[in-house]
Write a protein that holds these residues in place. Structure first.
Motif, PDB file in Angstrom:
ATOM      1  N   GLN A  69       0.835  -1.202   0.000  1.00 25.61           N
ATOM      2  CA  GLN A  69       0.000   0.000   0.000  1.00 25.61           C
ATOM      3  C   GLN A  69       0.870   1.251   0.000  1.00 25.61           C
ATOM      4  OE1 GLN A  69      -1.873   0.800   3.786  1.00 25.61           O
ATOM      5  NE2 GLN A  69      -3.672   1.696   2.804  1.00 25.61           N
ATOM      6  N   ARG A  70       1.911   1.253   0.816  1.00 30.96           N
ATOM      7  CA  ARG A  70       2.807   2.405   0.880  1.00 30.96           C
ATOM      8  C   ARG A  70       3.572   2.575  -0.433  1.00 30.96           C
ATOM      9  NH1 ARG A  70       4.616   5.734   4.663  1.00 30.96           N
ATOM     10  NH2 ARG A  70       6.698   6.637   4.491  1.00 30.96           N
ATOM     11  N   LYS A  71       3.978   1.455  -1.042  1.00 29.56           N
ATOM     12  CA  LYS A  71       4.685   1.540  -2.316  1.00 29.56           C
ATOM     13  C   LYS A  71       3.789   2.137  -3.394  1.00 29.56           C
ATOM     14  CE  LYS A  71       8.248   0.061  -2.686  1.00 29.56           C
ATOM     15  NZ  LYS A  71       9.580   0.667  -2.467  1.00 29.56           N
ATOM     16  N   ASN A  72       2.495   1.790  -3.370  1.00 25.68           N
ATOM     17  CA  ASN A  72       1.550   2.400  -4.308  1.00 25.68           C
ATOM     18  C   ASN A  72       1.508   3.908  -4.122  1.00 25.68           C
ATOM     19  OD1 ASN A  72       0.754   0.007  -5.501  1.00 25.68           O
ATOM     20  ND2 ASN A  72      -0.955  -0.317  -4.113  1.00 25.68           N
ATOM     21  N   GLN A  73       1.528   4.344  -2.862  1.00 29.08           N
ATOM     22  CA  GLN A  73       1.475   5.777  -2.572  1.00 29.08           C
ATOM     23  C   GLN A  73       2.723   6.483  -3.096  1.00 29.08           C
ATOM     24  OE1 GLN A  73       1.018   5.474   1.677  1.00 29.08           O
ATOM     25  NE2 GLN A  73      -1.206   5.403   1.580  1.00 29.08           N
ATOM     26  N   VAL A  74       3.878   5.831  -2.968  1.00 25.88           N
ATOM     27  CA  VAL A  74       5.121   6.424  -3.463  1.00 25.88           C
ATOM     28  C   VAL A  74       5.089   6.549  -4.984  1.00 25.88           C
ATOM     29  CG1 VAL A  74       7.615   6.069  -3.706  1.00 25.88           C
ATOM     30  CG2 VAL A  74       6.502   5.638  -1.508  1.00 25.88           C
ATOM     31  N   ILE A  75       4.607   5.515  -5.666  1.00 24.26           N
ATOM     32  CA  ILE A  75       4.541   5.549  -7.129  1.00 24.26           C
ATOM     33  C   ILE A  75       3.572   6.633  -7.598  1.00 24.26           C
ATOM     34  CG2 ILE A  75       3.854   4.224  -9.176  1.00 24.26           C
ATOM     35  CD1 ILE A  75       4.919   1.726  -7.687  1.00 24.26           C
ATOM     36  N   GLU A  76       2.433   6.769  -6.914  1.00 18.23           N
ATOM     37  CA  GLU A  76       1.488   7.835  -7.269  1.00 18.23           C
ATOM     38  C   GLU A  76       2.099   9.203  -7.015  1.00 18.23           C
ATOM     39  OE1 GLU A  76      -1.508   7.605  -8.818  1.00 18.23           O
ATOM     40  OE2 GLU A  76      -0.831   5.531  -9.052  1.00 18.23           O
ATOM     41  N   PHE A  77       2.869   9.320  -5.935  1.00 18.33           N
ATOM     42  CA  PHE A  77       3.549  10.579  -5.621  1.00 18.33           C
ATOM     43  C   PHE A  77       4.494  10.974  -6.752  1.00 18.33           C
ATOM     44  CE2 PHE A  77       7.619  12.246  -3.927  1.00 18.33           C
ATOM     45  CZ  PHE A  77       7.191  13.495  -3.516  1.00 18.33           C
ATOM     46  N   MET A  78       5.182   9.982  -7.335  1.00 15.72           N
ATOM     47  CA  MET A  78       6.115  10.270  -8.424  1.00 15.72           C
ATOM     48  C   MET A  78       5.413  10.768  -9.679  1.00 15.72           C
ATOM     49  SD  MET A  78       9.092   7.410  -8.402  1.00 15.72           S
ATOM     50  CE  MET A  78       9.883   8.251  -9.752  1.00 15.72           C
ATOM     51  N   LYS A  79       4.144  10.398  -9.840  1.00 13.60           N
ATOM     52  CA  LYS A  79       3.391  10.809 -11.031  1.00 13.60           C
ATOM     53  C   LYS A  79       2.890  12.252 -10.929  1.00 13.60           C
ATOM     54  CE  LYS A  79       1.716   6.113 -11.946  1.00 13.60           C
ATOM     55  NZ  LYS A  79       0.514   5.241 -11.989  1.00 13.60           N
ATOM     56  N   GLU A  80       2.847  12.785  -9.729  1.00 13.57           N
ATOM     57  CA  GLU A  80       2.329  14.138  -9.527  1.00 13.57           C
ATOM     58  C   GLU A  80       3.322  15.163 -10.068  1.00 13.57           C
ATOM     59  OE1 GLU A  80       1.652  14.372  -5.363  1.00 13.57           O
ATOM     60  OE2 GLU A  80      -0.012  12.947  -5.391  1.00 13.57           O
ATOM     61  N   ASP A  81       2.837  16.040 -10.927  1.00 15.39           N
ATOM     62  CA  ASP A  81       3.729  16.988 -11.601  1.00 15.39           C
ATOM     63  C   ASP A  81       3.687  18.351 -10.911  1.00 15.39           C
ATOM     64  OD1 ASP A  81       5.582  17.869 -13.399  1.00 15.39           O
ATOM     65  OD2 ASP A  81       4.119  18.367 -14.941  1.00 15.39           O
ATOM     66  N   HIS A  82       4.186  18.390  -9.684  1.00 16.41           N
ATOM     67  CA  HIS A  82       4.291  19.674  -8.996  1.00 16.41           C
ATOM     68  C   HIS A  82       5.590  19.729  -8.196  1.00 16.41           C
ATOM     69  CE1 HIS A  82       1.621  17.243  -6.118  1.00 16.41           C
ATOM     70  NE2 HIS A  82       2.851  17.156  -5.684  1.00 16.41           N
ATOM     71  N   ALA A  83       5.995  20.943  -7.918  1.00 18.04           N
ATOM     72  CA  ALA A  83       7.212  21.145  -7.118  1.00 18.04           C
ATOM     73  C   ALA A  83       6.834  21.203  -5.645  1.00 18.04           C
ATOM     74  CB  ALA A  83       7.895  22.434  -7.531  1.00 18.04           C
ATOM     75  N   ILE A  84       7.798  20.921  -4.799  1.00 21.76           N
ATOM     76  CA  ILE A  84       7.576  20.988  -3.353  1.00 21.76           C
ATOM     77  C   ILE A  84       8.698  21.807  -2.739  1.00 21.76           C
ATOM     78  CG2 ILE A  84       7.333  19.667  -1.217  1.00 21.76           C
ATOM     79  CD1 ILE A  84       6.402  17.296  -2.925  1.00 21.76           C
ATOM     80  N   LEU A  85       8.329  22.840  -2.014  1.00 21.46           N
ATOM     81  CA  LEU A  85       9.299  23.665  -1.298  1.00 21.46           C
ATOM     82  C   LEU A  85       9.276  23.266   0.171  1.00 21.46           C
ATOM     83  CD1 LEU A  85      11.292  26.060  -1.475  1.00 21.46           C
ATOM     84  CD2 LEU A  85       9.372  27.566  -0.901  1.00 21.46           C
ATOM     85  N   CYS A  86      10.437  22.864   0.694  1.00 23.46           N
ATOM     86  CA  CYS A  86      10.551  22.377   2.075  1.00 23.46           C
ATOM     87  C   CYS A  86      11.416  23.322   2.895  1.00 23.46           C
ATOM     88  CB  CYS A  86      11.180  20.990   2.120  1.00 23.46           C
ATOM     89  SG  CYS A  86      10.331  19.761   1.128  1.00 23.46           S
TER      90      CYS A  86
END
Length: 371
Positions: free
Chosen positions: A235-252
């Protein structure tokens, strides 16, 4: 020489390289405290495994790369292991092909397959890639089949129930229309789970575990617990793969001490930029505009990102970033693509300013989206 290096190790985060007599890198590690971690290898300890003892006997030199944060050390360690493939780094060295889960259509009913080659199952819906071994994925799928009693071993219509029906492992979809309908509903739940649409499958298995415990069937409850423990990492691996598909930047933004902060720009599985700022710098009127300009430049350079399926190395990197964002070490905002256009320039600057002031001053709760 090695003894001198050990004595001078700094107590900061970073990556360390263990080298043999020929100067080859035999191990890459990371720590939030290099001094404490690296020196621990050379202290006689009953807790050391045979593998560690063998490695230490071969270490003739070491090299360190200090970092400002543990997050940077994790990413560096990952990239260096992929680059050098040291003999003692087993976890990320595995070069086996990916494992996929396929829901295969069929005349009688859909079936679940575990394979390295999803293209072989024509018309099937595949999920993955997963970096777990095919044996571990097969165990997870078998756990689902056993839990819901859908492990039918009849391959063609015969009018008679299969052997597994008599063993209580098949609900009877091989002979009963109502059971076939129930089977298809369960397959729909499995599909929804692996596609990330719904978690009812997990909730149902948790309920089964609870019911087993309430009737004092502790052996059965343990079985359900073990099956869940195999599914949750998928389940967590699915979430990581979906996260990679998201085309946005993240400022931390991560604090280094009471006055210093580190900014990171992340896109999918890569850190594109980082910089250290004093708290007062982040609160000046010009800083947000400068940061906005820098972000746009770095993201423009990143525009050639491949749209093909993720590689094993990219999934390893994305896992580290995803876990970092879920933790409490940093504050972050997601920057959608539309905010990078010329017409949204002022809004983006204002959003960055608000994010910096709010989190440096610690006056507002975490923000996860700026649009």
């Amino acid at each position: 020489m090695l003894k001198d290096k050990l004595a001078l190790l700094p107590a900061v985060p970073g990556v360390y390289f263990m080298k043999d007599a020929a100067g080859g890198i035999i191990y890459v590690g990371k720590s939030k405290n290099l001094k404490q971690r690296v020196q621990s290898y050379f202290h006689l300890s009953e807790a050391h495994s045979n593998k560690v003892r063998r490695m230490v006997s071969q270490i003739k030199d070491l090299e360190i790369h200090p970092t400002d944060t543990e997050f940077e050390a994790l990413l560096l360690e990952c990239s260096y292991i992929h680059k050098y493939k040291p003999v003692y780094n087993k976890k990320m060295k595995n070069t086996l092909v990916y494992t996929y889960i396929v829901i295969q259509p069929g005349e009688e009913r859909r079936r679940i397959r575990v394979t390295h080659h999803p293209e072989e199952w024509e018309g099937g819906i595949s999920f993955g890639p997963y970096t777990s071994s095919i044996h571990r994925i097969e165990e997870a799928i078998q756990g689902i089949l056993d839990s819901f009693r859908i492990d039918c071993n009849q391959t063609s219509p015969s009018g008679k129930p299969c052997l597994n029906y008599s063993l209580g492992k098949c609900i009877g979809m091989c002979v009963d229309d109502a059971a076939r309908e129930e089977y298809e509903r369960i397959i729909d739940r499995i599909h929804a789970f692996f596609s990330g649409e719904d978690q009812q499958l997990i909730r149902d298995m948790e309920q089964m575990m609870q019911e087993a415990a309430e009737r004092y069937d502790f052996e059965g409850a343990v079985k359900f617990r073990d099956r869940l423990n195999l599914l949750i990492p998928l389940q967590r691996k699915n979430q990581v793969i979906e996260f990679m598909k998201e085309d946005h930047a993240i400022l931390c933004l991560e604090p280094l001490d009471a006055e210093l902060y580190k900014l990171f720009l992340i896109h999918r599985n890569k850190m594109l930029w980082s910089g250290v700022y004093h708290a007062q710098e982040l609160e000046t009127p010009t800083s947000p505009a400068e940061i906005r300009s820098l972000l746009k430049t770095r993201l423009h350079e990143r525009a050639t990102f491949s749209t093909e399926g993720p590689t094993r190395d990219e999934i390893d990197e994305a896992q580290i970033i995803y876990s970092y964002l879920q933790g409490s070490a940093c504050k972050h905002v997601r920057i959608p693509q539309k905010w990078l256009s010329k017409e949204h320039e002022d809004k983006l600057t204002g959003a960055i300013r608000a994010f910096l002031i709010f989190n440096v001053d610690k006056e507002v709760k975490d923000s996860d989206e700026i649009c």
